[in-house]
Design an enzyme around this catalytic site. Structure first.
Site, PDB file in Angstrom:
ATOM      1  N   ASP A   9       0.686  -1.288   0.228  1.00 17.22           N
ATOM      2  CA  ASP A   9       0.010  -0.101   0.029  1.00 17.22           C
ATOM      3  C   ASP A   9       1.064   1.172   0.029  1.00 17.22           C
ATOM      4  O   ASP A   9       2.104   1.370   0.347  1.00 17.22           O
ATOM      5  CB  ASP A   9      -0.970   0.110   1.124  1.00 17.22           C
ATOM      6  CG  ASP A   9      -1.766   1.278   1.382  1.00 17.22           C
ATOM      7  OD1 ASP A   9      -2.553   1.393   0.207  1.00 17.22           O
ATOM      8  OD2 ASP A   9      -1.826   1.845   2.184  1.00 17.22           O
ATOM      9  N   SER A  10       0.262   2.479  -0.340  1.00 17.30           N
ATOM     10  CA  SER A  10       0.992   3.652  -0.218  1.00 17.30           C
ATOM     11  C   SER A  10       1.497   4.139   1.162  1.00 17.30           C
ATOM     12  O   SER A  10       2.321   4.864   1.477  1.00 17.30           O
ATOM     13  CB  SER A  10       0.047   4.772  -0.849  1.00 17.30           C
ATOM     14  OG  SER A  10      -1.272   4.710  -0.124  1.00 17.30           O
ATOM     15  N   CYS A  72      -3.631  -0.972  -2.208  1.00 15.52           N
ATOM     16  CA  CYS A  72      -4.081   0.112  -2.391  1.00 15.52           C
ATOM     17  C   CYS A  72      -4.965   0.407  -3.555  1.00 15.52           C
ATOM     18  O   CYS A  72      -4.622   0.145  -4.854  1.00 15.52           O
ATOM     19  CB  CYS A  72      -2.723   0.954  -2.463  1.00 15.52           C
ATOM     20  SG  CYS A  72      -2.848   2.806  -2.925  1.00 15.52           S
ATOM     21  N   GLU A 149      -6.838   9.917   8.601  1.00 17.06           N
ATOM     22  CA  GLU A 149      -5.463  10.044   9.224  1.00 17.06           C
ATOM     23  C   GLU A 149      -5.136  10.707  10.515  1.00 17.06           C
ATOM     24  O   GLU A 149      -4.401  10.552  11.400  1.00 17.06           O
ATOM     25  CB  GLU A 149      -4.359  10.336   8.331  1.00 17.06           C
ATOM     26  CG  GLU A 149      -4.418   9.140   7.193  1.00 17.06           C
ATOM     27  CD  GLU A 149      -3.012   9.411   6.517  1.00 17.06           C
ATOM     28  OE1 GLU A 149      -2.107  10.073   6.466  1.00 17.06           O
ATOM     29  OE2 GLU A 149      -2.942   8.247   5.701  1.00 17.06           O
ATOM     30  N   CYS A 184     -11.413   2.924  -1.320  1.00 14.32           N
ATOM     31  CA  CYS A 184     -10.006   3.476  -0.772  1.00 14.32           C
ATOM     32  C   CYS A 184      -9.637   2.862   0.329  1.00 14.32           C
ATOM     33  O   CYS A 184     -10.708   2.750   1.380  1.00 14.32           O
ATOM     34  CB  CYS A 184     -10.088   5.027  -0.680  1.00 14.32           C
ATOM     35  SG  CYS A 184      -8.891   5.603   0.199  1.00 14.32           S
ATOM     36  N   HIS A 186      -8.805   3.981   3.319  1.00 14.37           N
ATOM     37  CA  HIS A 186      -9.115   4.643   4.628  1.00 14.37           C
ATOM     38  C   HIS A 186     -10.543   4.516   4.877  1.00 14.37           C
ATOM     39  O   HIS A 186     -11.105   4.799   5.990  1.00 14.37           O
ATOM     40  CB  HIS A 186      -8.603   6.034   4.544  1.00 14.37           C
ATOM     41  CG  HIS A 186      -7.176   6.198   4.581  1.00 14.37           C
ATOM     42  ND1 HIS A 186      -6.286   5.480   3.640  1.00 14.37           N
ATOM     43  CD2 HIS A 186      -6.462   7.034   5.229  1.00 14.37           C
ATOM     44  CE1 HIS A 186      -5.091   6.067   3.924  1.00 14.37           C
ATOM     45  NE2 HIS A 186      -5.138   6.781   4.707  1.00 14.37           N
TER      46      HIS A 186
END
Ligand code: DGL
Length: 264
Positions: A9-10, A72, A149, A184, A186
């Protein structure tokens, strides 16, 4: 022998996919690569994302994985074929499983996909859904990643932002849509909040869950059952930050984290 699965993942977000994988295949050993030095991928170009993703895929392959999961969404959308041709191991992305699940449950054949700007601009979800006879409305939600985040998963600001994004899409072109795909890494963390915001008739599909189900289908699921396997994480930036943020995404503390430099 339990399988050794690489997850890329990023950054930290892909730990939501790892979390689902560990639930489905607890005995597997996992190598997780978070390219935190180059986070976020969501606003980067195909060329840049493909370059980073291929380096990470090579790193994981050299460390003995037998399958690579591209957790990702942005990397899957922009560089899946590049990653697949760069390694010898089988590669699973998050888009096909998410689209498959959405197509399996939608009655109106209309789906909304929430994702980063780059994922939306690539129309990878739209293509995958159209191939399954679905009509897709893609919605870029760039503020969700920084809000998650920041830890604001149950914050009134996040709820307000979610209302703006989701009302725009569900009250405009996608009135009859009956599925929302979380495109996504997140977004699973704000799933309860999104549940309150989107119409009750809309089912939420989490690509992380669908991807874990796909990996189980591809591997011999029995090999993944038993005592918990090992987890090693590699990050391209601060180990401390990875430990702090990563545990929120994974839902438990992370012990083994190593700093790596893939640009060498
Ligand atoms: N992992 C990215 C995704 O799923 C979100 C974070 C980023 O933009 O790098 O699209």
């Amino acid at each position: 022998m339990p399988p050794v699965i690489g997850v890329f993942d990023s950054g930290f977000g892909g730990l939501t996919v790892l979390r689902e994988l560990r639930q489905a295949l607890p005995a597997a050993d996992y190598l997780y690569f978070g390219d935190t030095a180059h986070l976020p991928y969501g606003a980067k170009s195909v060329r840049t994302v493909a370059k980073y993703a291929i380096s990470a895929a090579h790193f994981l392959e050299e460390h003995g994985i037998e399958m690579l999961v591209v957790a990702c969404n942005t990397a899957t959308a922009l560089a899946f074929e590049d990653i697949r041709s760069a390694v010898k191991v089988p590669v699973v992305g998050v888009i096909e499983p998410g689209a498959e699940r959405a197509a399996a449950i939608s009655k109106t054949r209309k789906v909304v996909v929430a994702a980063t700007e780059a994922t939306v601009a690539s129309h990878a979800y739209q293509r995958a859904l159209e191939q399954r006879g679905m009509q897709a409305t893609e919605k870029a939600c760039p503020l969700f990643v920084p809000l998650v985040e920041e830890g604001w998963v149950e914050h009134r600001v996040t709820e307000e932002v979610a209302h703006i994004y989701m009302d725009e899409v569900f009250q405009d072109g996608a009135r009859d849509a009956d599925v929302l795909v979380l495109g996504c890494t997140h977004y699973p963390l704000i799933r309860p909040l999104l549940r309150r915001v989107v119409p009750q008739s809309v089912e939420i599909v989490d690509s992380a869950e669908s991807t874990a189900a796909k990996v189980v289908e591809l591997l011999d699921a029995d090999r993944g059952q038993g005592a918990p396997g090992d987890l090693r994480c590699y990050a391209t930036d601060s180990v401390e930050k990875f430990r702090r943020l990563g545990s929120k995404f994974l839902g438990c503390p992370i012990q083994k984290i190593e700093l790596v430099d893939i640009e060498k």
